[in-house]
Scaffold this motif. Structure first.
Motif, short mmCIF file in Angstrom:
data_model
loop_
_atom_site.label_atom_id
_atom_site.label_comp_id
_atom_site.label_asym_id
_atom_site.label_seq_id
_atom_site.Cartn_x
_atom_site.Cartn_y
_atom_site.Cartn_z
N ALA A 291 0.83 -1.21 0.00
CA ALA A 291 0.00 0.00 0.00
C ALA A 291 0.86 1.26 0.00
CB ALA A 291 -0.93 0.00 1.22
N PRO A 292 0.32 2.36 -0.53
CA PRO A 292 1.10 3.61 -0.63
C PRO A 292 1.64 4.12 0.70
CG PRO A 292 -0.84 3.74 -2.04
CD PRO A 292 -0.98 2.47 -1.24
N GLN A 293 0.85 4.04 1.76
CA GLN A 293 1.33 4.56 3.04
C GLN A 293 2.40 3.67 3.64
OE1 GLN A 293 0.53 7.67 4.17
NE2 GLN A 293 -0.36 7.69 2.11
N ASP A 294 2.40 2.38 3.29
CA ASP A 294 3.50 1.51 3.71
C ASP A 294 4.81 1.98 3.07
OD1 ASP A 294 1.33 0.15 4.69
OD2 ASP A 294 1.72 -1.71 3.60
N ALA A 295 4.74 2.26 1.76
CA ALA A 295 5.93 2.72 1.04
C ALA A 295 6.44 4.03 1.59
CB ALA A 295 5.61 2.83 -0.45
N ALA A 296 5.52 4.95 1.89
CA ALA A 296 5.92 6.24 2.43
C ALA A 296 6.59 6.08 3.79
CB ALA A 296 4.70 7.16 2.55
N ALA A 297 6.05 5.17 4.62
CA ALA A 297 6.63 4.93 5.94
C ALA A 297 8.02 4.31 5.82
CB ALA A 297 5.72 4.03 6.76
N MET A 298 8.20 3.39 4.87
CA MET A 298 9.52 2.79 4.69
C MET A 298 10.52 3.82 4.19
SD MET A 298 11.49 0.19 5.02
CE MET A 298 10.64 -1.39 5.08
N GLN A 299 10.09 4.71 3.28
CA GLN A 299 10.97 5.78 2.81
C GLN A 299 11.42 6.66 3.97
OE1 GLN A 299 8.53 7.56 -0.28
NE2 GLN A 299 9.73 6.57 -1.88
N ALA A 300 10.47 7.01 4.84
CA ALA A 300 10.80 7.85 5.99
C ALA A 300 11.76 7.13 6.94
CB ALA A 300 9.52 8.25 6.72
N ALA A 301 11.52 5.84 7.15
CA ALA A 301 12.38 5.07 8.06
C ALA A 301 13.80 4.95 7.51
CB ALA A 301 11.78 3.67 8.28
N GLU A 302 13.93 4.70 6.21
CA GLU A 302 15.26 4.63 5.60
C GLU A 302 15.98 5.97 5.71
OE1 GLU A 302 15.40 3.17 1.63
OE2 GLU A 302 14.87 1.11 2.17
N THR A 303 15.26 7.05 5.46
CA THR A 303 15.87 8.38 5.53
C THR A 303 16.34 8.69 6.95
OG1 THR A 303 14.49 9.17 3.71
CG2 THR A 303 15.51 10.84 5.11
N ARG A 304 15.53 8.35 7.95
CA ARG A 304 15.92 8.60 9.34
C ARG A 304 17.15 7.79 9.73
NH1 ARG A 304 10.31 8.29 10.32
NH2 ARG A 304 10.56 6.13 11.03
N ALA A 305 17.18 6.53 9.35
CA ALA A 305 18.26 5.64 9.79
C ALA A 305 19.52 5.77 8.95
CB ALA A 305 17.77 4.19 9.77
N LEU A 306 19.35 6.00 7.65
CA LEU A 306 20.49 5.91 6.74
C LEU A 306 20.83 7.24 6.08
CD1 LEU A 306 19.40 2.59 4.98
CD2 LEU A 306 20.82 2.86 7.03
N GLY A 307 20.00 8.25 6.30
CA GLY A 307 20.28 9.55 5.72
C GLY A 307 19.67 9.78 4.35
N ARG A 308 19.22 8.72 3.72
CA ARG A 308 18.60 8.83 2.40
C ARG A 308 17.90 7.52 2.08
NH1 ARG A 308 21.76 6.22 -1.55
NH2 ARG A 308 23.82 5.58 -0.83
N THR A 309 17.01 7.59 1.09
CA THR A 309 16.36 6.37 0.60
C THR A 309 17.35 5.59 -0.24
OG1 THR A 309 14.20 7.42 0.58
CG2 THR A 309 14.46 5.47 -0.79
N GLN A 310 17.44 4.30 -0.03
CA GLN A 310 18.40 3.48 -0.75
C GLN A 310 17.92 3.18 -2.16
OE1 GLN A 310 21.49 2.47 1.02
NE2 GLN A 310 20.52 4.25 1.95
N ARG A 311 18.76 3.51 -3.15
CA ARG A 311 18.39 3.23 -4.54
C ARG A 311 18.30 1.72 -4.75
NH1 ARG A 311 21.83 5.73 -9.40
NH2 ARG A 311 23.42 5.37 -7.83
#
Length: 260
Positions: free
Chosen positions: A35-55
């Motif tokens: 679902a779209p909100q799952d993807a948005a949450a994962m993007q936010a989590a990656e950005t918080r933990a890793l500094g950016r969304t992983q390509r």
């Protein structure tokens, strides 16, 4: 799935890309459409933990799958699965023996684990996309959501042209097709000084409804993605693809479609 969202009949629900189609997970989560909100949450989590969304990482794969699911009408834009909404999405970075081990989980289920390096890693646990292959047209439409506010440049037009050629098998740009519209937008943007007035990627791909403008469409393969990536890179001075852009969406779609 959030409450109150209209659902399509089961036969059409089978068109959805589920967690079990793209990640090595089992149980209830495996049968849930991404679902779209799952993807948005994962993007936010990656950005918080890793500094950016992983390509090419889980967030990118989920965004592409969620966009396809939304376009197919099997999820709504504000839908989230119970596992993601209630139990949460986490990205952890553990240093072991001098190496950073990244673990990404949804509702307590690990969807990806890899060693972090200077280049974006491929999800270690991703698997085949099953029968619901993402097409080139759908990948183009996905980039309209993930990078829709980006002004169209020559690199975008070149990537879209490469995608159209691979979908149709025709070596020339089709009059009135999505590549022709992208080229016209890129040329106009060069002469437009005001950034706000420039034609955006979302204007071209969403308005065009890319999959319908292609007389032929096909599932994205790794070779298709590599061709589009090459076209985009060759037309950018920094020799890099745009995050969430045409090449990135094609790469995520190819990963969804790849065989286990």
């Amino acid at each position: 799935m959030s409450q109150g969202q209209p659902r399509r009949p089961q036969a059409e629900d089978d068109e959805s890309i589920k967690y079990g189609d793209v990640f090595q997970v089992s149980g209830e989560l495996a049968d849930k459409p991404i679902a779209p909100q799952d993807a948005a949450a994962m993007q936010a989590a990656e950005t918080r933990a890793l500094g950016r969304t992983q390509r090419g990482g889980p967030a990118a794969v989920m965004q592409s799958a969620a966009t396809v699911n939304e376009n197919r009408g099997v999820v709504g834009h504000y839908d989230a699965t119970d596992a993601a909404g209630d139990q949460g999405i986490t990205v952890s970075d553990a240093e072991v023996g001098g190496r950073h081990i990244i673990t990404e989980s949804i509702g307590g289920k690990v969807v990806s684990q890899y060693v972090r390096s200077n280049t974006a890693p491929a999800p270690a646990r991703a698997k085949a996309g099953g029968d619901n292959q993402v097409t080139i047209g759908e990948a183009l439409e996905a980039s309209a959501l993930s990078a829709g506010d980006k002004p169209v440049e020559q690199s975008d037009a070149a990537a879209i042209q490469a995608a159209e050629i691979r979908a149709t098998g025709r070596m020339q740009v089709m009059p009135g097709g999505v590549a022709a519209k992208a080229q016209a937008a890129a040329s106009q943007n060069v002469r437009t000084m005001n950034e706000e007035s420039k034609t955006k990627l979302g204007d071209v791909l969403t308005a065009s409804d890319a999959s319908k403008l292609l007389p032929r469409d096909k599932p994205v393969t790794r070779e298709d993605a590599e061709g589009v990536i090459g076209a985009e890179i060759r037309n950018k001075p920094e020799l890099a693809t745009h995050p969430g852009g045409v090449a990135a969406s094609m790469a995520a779609a190819a990963r969804l479609n790849q065989e286990k």
